[in-house]
Motif scaffolding. Sequence first.
Motif, short mmCIF file in Angstrom:
data_model
loop_
_atom_site.label_atom_id
_atom_site.label_comp_id
_atom_site.label_asym_id
_atom_site.label_seq_id
_atom_site.Cartn_x
_atom_site.Cartn_y
_atom_site.Cartn_z
N THR A 138 38.28 36.94 32.48
CA THR A 138 37.44 37.78 33.81
C THR A 138 38.02 39.42 33.38
O THR A 138 38.47 39.99 32.47
N LEU A 139 36.75 40.48 33.65
CA LEU A 139 36.69 41.62 33.53
C LEU A 139 37.89 42.78 34.03
O LEU A 139 37.77 42.33 35.39
N THR B 155 42.15 29.49 46.80
CA THR B 155 42.72 30.16 46.23
C THR B 155 42.08 30.57 45.36
O THR B 155 41.36 30.62 44.14
N TYR B 156 42.19 32.23 45.06
CA TYR B 156 41.60 33.29 43.83
C TYR B 156 42.52 34.12 43.27
O TYR B 156 43.47 34.32 44.00
N THR B 157 42.41 34.54 42.26
CA THR B 157 43.04 35.66 41.73
C THR B 157 42.13 36.23 40.74
O THR B 157 41.28 35.20 39.97
N ASP B 158 42.14 37.80 40.56
CA ASP B 158 40.98 38.23 40.02
C ASP B 158 39.22 37.49 40.29
O ASP B 158 38.57 37.27 39.49
N VAL B 188 46.50 29.98 32.64
CA VAL B 188 46.27 30.91 31.64
C VAL B 188 44.56 31.72 31.97
O VAL B 188 43.68 31.07 31.73
N ARG B 189 44.56 32.76 31.71
CA ARG B 189 43.30 33.94 32.43
C ARG B 189 43.14 34.70 31.19
O ARG B 189 44.38 35.12 30.47
N HIS B 190 42.32 35.11 30.77
CA HIS B 190 42.32 36.02 29.24
C HIS B 190 41.22 37.19 30.25
O HIS B 190 40.38 36.92 31.17
N MET B 222 48.18 39.98 41.95
CA MET B 222 48.70 38.96 43.22
C MET B 222 49.01 37.39 42.58
O MET B 222 48.57 36.61 42.58
N ILE B 223 49.88 37.10 43.02
CA ILE B 223 50.85 36.30 42.63
C ILE B 223 49.66 35.19 43.82
O ILE B 223 50.37 35.68 44.73
#
Lengths: 255, 248
Positions: A138-139, B155-158, B188-190, B222-223
Amino acid sequence: MNSIIHKETQMTIALRQTRDKLYHNANAFMYLIILQLLGYFLANNVGMSGSGTEYFSYTVRIASSVPLIFFTIIWMLLQGLHLAGEKSREYYLVSNNFTAYFSDIAVLEIFAVTGGVTLLLSESFLQVMVSVLYENVTLQASFSEVGFINYVSLFVTATLYLLMFGAAAYTVGILRARFKGRFFLGIFLLIALLIFGSVLAARLLGPAFGSTIESAVNFYLHETRGMIWFLKMAVTIGALYGISYLGIRNLEVNA
Amino acid sequence: MAMAGFWVILNLLFLVLLILGISKIVKSRISKKISIWVMAIYFILLFFSPLMATMMQGADKINEPVRVPDSYFMSVVENADTMTLEDLVEDEHFVLLDVREIPVALNDFSKDRPLKIASRHRDHDQFDHMYRYQLMVEVTDEVENVEISQFVQRTYTDQVEISQELVPWSWTMTEGRLKPEIHQTEIVRHRLSPNPLLFHFQEKHNIIKNGSISQEMDFHFMIPEFRIIQWVRVPEDLHFLVQGVGPH
């Protein structure tokens, strides 16, 4: 041979010398690429943040092009030192201190612009790279505010910072060539003077006047007013050019 | 502290040696022609990258997040009596994670010794605050064994959906007691952070305020809280007891 050369103006010779130096220093571009690849390698994961419990963990890895800036600056410093080295002036049969100086500066400027362009485009290159390497990239939210002006600002600031570092390294290199052994003594004295001066200033005028590396960095980086920043950069780069020209003028002619 | 300083110096030394080493190799081993060619290729790659980046971003945008209304989960739970399993499968706000069938021998259970279905996964469980979990039991003649369908609300993050990545709970039968077991979900997110020089002249973003460039990492996220429905279908003839809530 000589008669032809004498017909040429100094400027033509300087321009020719610039082209020649560029070709001579073509390896510098390869070096830039390798250093930037190293930068990209580090840029993939500059930081990490996460949290979690027994049943759930969430980690965000941050990619940012900041390491690239550092590596490009290192490249620029090395190129500045290299150009100021005496060897770079030995190849040319027809050369005086003006043409040598002019061509060095021109090459430095071309290098700075090259570095600036690569840094400008590195932003999207890094994005492509990270998207290819990882899923779910994501950006950061502030990307949505990035417009054309921001890219102009990135290019101009990156190029001028690179030029400043290049010019500084070049000046140091020239002073070293000019003063040889006394150069290191001078450096030592300068550092002592700076420390003593900043201690004295802090004592007499208050802590706000104490100079540290941080305050020197802030002097440029913290400046958000465009014109004033540009003025600061122009004065700094101009002063470095002036010092290096004075240094080179007193060097022996290599020809 | 001294150890950390030592490592920093060692790393710096390594970096300096690496940089100087590369410089030596490049100068002595690589011809100028090759350098110029490589530079040209590098520049072509760089010039095409904005296009590629936009294309990639465009591809990502196809999956528009489904906006889940506030307290949607609670309304679903409250209206559970009027709902069927099909309603939930078709509900776009929920993801069907897993369906599993647990064989039961009907003869093993009687009114006195019913099948116990644990609504909590441990007896004294301080439930993880990241989960909200509802057990729904439907008695039906459509199944012969116990069938558990596991749903999670989107559910969403980012802006990226993470509900699909939740590791489904497994249900195990031990000594006439059916109970869930939760496995750890690791996500794990980038995230790409913009070049600070982009905002050099913007007061608001001026990252360099504290004298350090890498300050703006902006780690806020947000968790998410997972809202899970375990829809349990039990055959009609089975005697069972839901523990923790009381018999249904």
